[in-house]
Design a protein around this motif. Structure first.
Motif, short mmCIF file in Angstrom:
data_model
loop_
_atom_site.label_atom_id
_atom_site.label_comp_id
_atom_site.label_asym_id
_atom_site.label_seq_id
_atom_site.Cartn_x
_atom_site.Cartn_y
_atom_site.Cartn_z
N ASN A 105 4.45 -4.43 -0.64
CA ASN A 105 5.49 -3.59 -0.04
C ASN A 105 5.10 -2.12 -0.07
N SER A 106 3.79 -1.83 0.07
CA SER A 106 3.32 -0.45 0.10
C SER A 106 3.50 0.15 1.50
N ASN A 132 2.43 -2.88 -5.09
CA ASN A 132 1.85 -1.78 -4.31
C ASN A 132 0.73 -1.18 -5.16
N GLN A 133 0.99 -0.03 -5.79
CA GLN A 133 0.03 0.53 -6.75
C GLN A 133 0.82 1.05 -7.93
N ALA A 147 4.25 4.42 -0.91
CA ALA A 147 3.38 3.99 -2.01
C ALA A 147 2.02 3.54 -1.51
N ASP A 148 1.00 3.77 -2.32
CA ASP A 148 -0.34 3.27 -2.05
C ASP A 148 -0.44 1.81 -2.50
N LYS A 177 -4.82 -3.69 3.77
CA LYS A 177 -5.13 -2.27 3.62
C LYS A 177 -4.87 -1.87 2.18
N ASN A 178 -5.84 -1.19 1.61
CA ASN A 178 -5.78 -0.86 0.20
C ASN A 178 -5.21 0.53 -0.08
N SER A 179 -4.97 1.37 0.94
CA SER A 179 -4.38 2.68 0.71
C SER A 179 -3.79 3.19 2.02
N PRO A 180 -2.54 3.66 2.03
CA PRO A 180 -1.95 4.14 3.28
C PRO A 180 -2.54 5.45 3.77
N ASN A 181 -3.13 6.22 2.87
CA ASN A 181 -3.64 7.53 3.28
C ASN A 181 -5.16 7.55 3.42
#
Length: 499
Positions: free
Chosen positions: A31-32, A70-71, A115-116, A145-149
């Protein structure tokens, strides 16, 4: 105790009290930030899919653990427990639906930023803390996907996730289902979703294999499972297509794919070892990989004898997943190692077949696997620009594999040896019975003492004293199975056998 550990302790409750024979499942639902469209699109089938998979995968007695992830950050542990229970005879769908319903996209603590994600953290926590190091299945629902940014740590997290799966000893088997699920949210859109299943320890692997064989999961996810691990076992499948029978040997293919050889023990007893010519269909069983090249060898292990199998060709090239190529072979049956007709095993199975289990082992050396082009295109469509499909790149250390085909040898012995053995046994028993009767039967022996004939009643094994008219002992009569004799005869006594 850190918040993350507290959350993991809550996840472990259902696992701790599950029956020993049950399967422990940990379902991790991402749920990131990148998952935003899966939660905000009114047409999203994300949560219904999770519910359907849980319903298909679990059975009464299983431990069911549901968590979002998430992270993990201080003040925002990940994974976070949503539901922990032991599945009973009642459907779990209502409880799962209630636990998922309020789940929304997570934000970083004290921030509006989304959240990442750390996939490796989620799977590692599920194995070490939720399962407590015990066997089970870890399910991961993610958009890959491991990071939204796309920060600098993304590539490192991808590598850690890759190492956790391919190099980690705890995961014995890993499969993935890339699914088409187009969604559009306020910020992002996506075309696909990935469902991973990680089997922890060998027992977890057996449980996953049993689940796949049951067909329950295939009723929800119709896509074939893409294998991540192991890539060195059961990469090919042998299916007999043509067998030339030889004198005394008849081959057949059983419904489960095993090869059966019916051997007439009488026909093969004195002749040379029969060699059968078998044509196989060599299938690539390691979707989604193409076997670009491999050297192939095979051997049989039958009746305790290991013999090489002669192959018409020694190489496999460009064999796509699910495809097959013909493979001609010559296999010698080790007749000399089969139990003889007078062996105890043969006598026990007289009149029926004596079954000897065996196998055919196939070894692929110098193996080079490549992700099939069709699968690459599918992944590019579902996850455009996503580097995580690198997880499907086979490790360089895997340059060989093996596969096994069970073989059943049925040795047909006639009833003659058994009848002969029974006849001999009856003869021995009859002789023994006759001897017993002779030993216990009473006898009459005629002796003459001082010219007077007498009849003495005795039996085998007896020692009977003999006396004269004055009552003095003059001798002993010793009786055996084979006759009578006089012993300890007094000097000067007149005693003899008969008249």
């Amino acid at each position: 105790m850190r918040p993350l550990v507290l959350a993991a302790a809550a996840l472990a409750c259902a696992v701790a009290y599950a029956p020993a024979w049950a399967t422990s499942h940990v379902f991790l639902v991402q749920n990131s930030g990148w998952m935003e469209p899966f939660y905000t699109d009114p047409a999203s089938q994300y949560k219904p899919l999770v519910e359907a998979v849980i319903g298909a995968a679990t059975q009464p007695g299983d431990a069911l653990v549901l968590a979002s992830f998430n992270q993990g950050l201080p003040g925002a542990p990940s994974p976070r427990a949503l539901l922990a229970r032991t599945v009973d005879n009642k459907p779990s769908s209502a409880a799962v639906h209630a636990a998922l319903a309020p789940l929304a996209v997570a934000r970083k603590p004290n921030s509006n930023a989304l959240a990442d994600t750390d996939l490796g953290e989620a799977v590692g926590t599920a194995m070490t803390q939720a399962l407590g190091g015990k066997p089970g299945l870890v399910w991961l629902f993610t958009n890959n996907k491991n990071s939204p940014n796309n920060d600098q740590a993304t590539a490192q997290r991808n590598r850690e996730f890759y190492q956790l799966i391919h190099a980690g000893a705890a995961i014995s088997k890993a499969i993935a289902f890339p699914l088409h699920m187009p969604v559009k949210g306020e910020r992002y859109s996506a075309n696909g979703l990935m469902v991973y299943v990680f089997a922890v320890q060998e027992q977890g692997r057996r449980e996953l294999d049993a689940l796949l064989r049951s067909g329950r999961l295939a009723q929800v996810i119709t896509e074939p499972p893409a294998r991540l691990k192991p890539l060195d076992q059961d990469t090919v499948r042998l299916v007999p297509t043509r067998v030339e029978n030889v004198p005394g040997v008849t081959f057949a293919t059983l419904p489960d794919g095993r090869l059966r050889a019916d051997v007439d023990a009488q026909a093969t007893a004195n002749g040379p070892a029969p060699a059968a010519r078998i044509t196989w269909r060599l299938e690539n069983a390691i979707y989604p990989y193409t076997i670009a090249h491999a050297r192939i060898a095979a051997q049989s292990a039958l009746a305790g004898a290991v013999k090489p199998i002669g192959l018409a060709q020694r190489e496999v090239t460009a064999l796509a997943p699910g495809k097959a190529q013909p493979l001609a072979s010559t296999m010698e049956l080790p007749v000399a190692n089969l139990p003889g007709k007078w062996s105890l095993a043969a006598l026990r199975s007289a009149g029926s077949a004596q079954v000897l289990p065996g196998r055919i082992d196939v070894q692929l050396a110098e193996q080079r696997l490549e992700l099939s082009q069709a699968f690459r295109q599918r992944m590019a469509t579902l996850f455009p620009g996503d580097p995580l499909p690198d997880i499907f790149t086979p490790p360089e250390r895997i340059q060989g594999s093996h596969a096994t085909l069970p073989v059943e040898v049925r040795l047909q012995h006639g009833a003659g040896p058994l009848l002969a053995a029974l006849g001999g046994l009856f003869a021995v028993l009859a002789a023994g019975a006759g001897g017993l009767i002779a030993a216990t039967r009473g006898r009459k022996v005629l002796v003459t003492i001082e010219g007077e004939p007498r009849t003495v009643h005795t039996k085998a094994g007896a020692k009977t004293p003999l006396y004269d008219r004055a009552g003095n002992k003059v001798a002993e009569l010793h009786t055996t199975l084979f006759g009578n004799r006089l012993a300890d005869v007094r000097e000067g006594a007149q005693v003899r056998l008969g008249r």
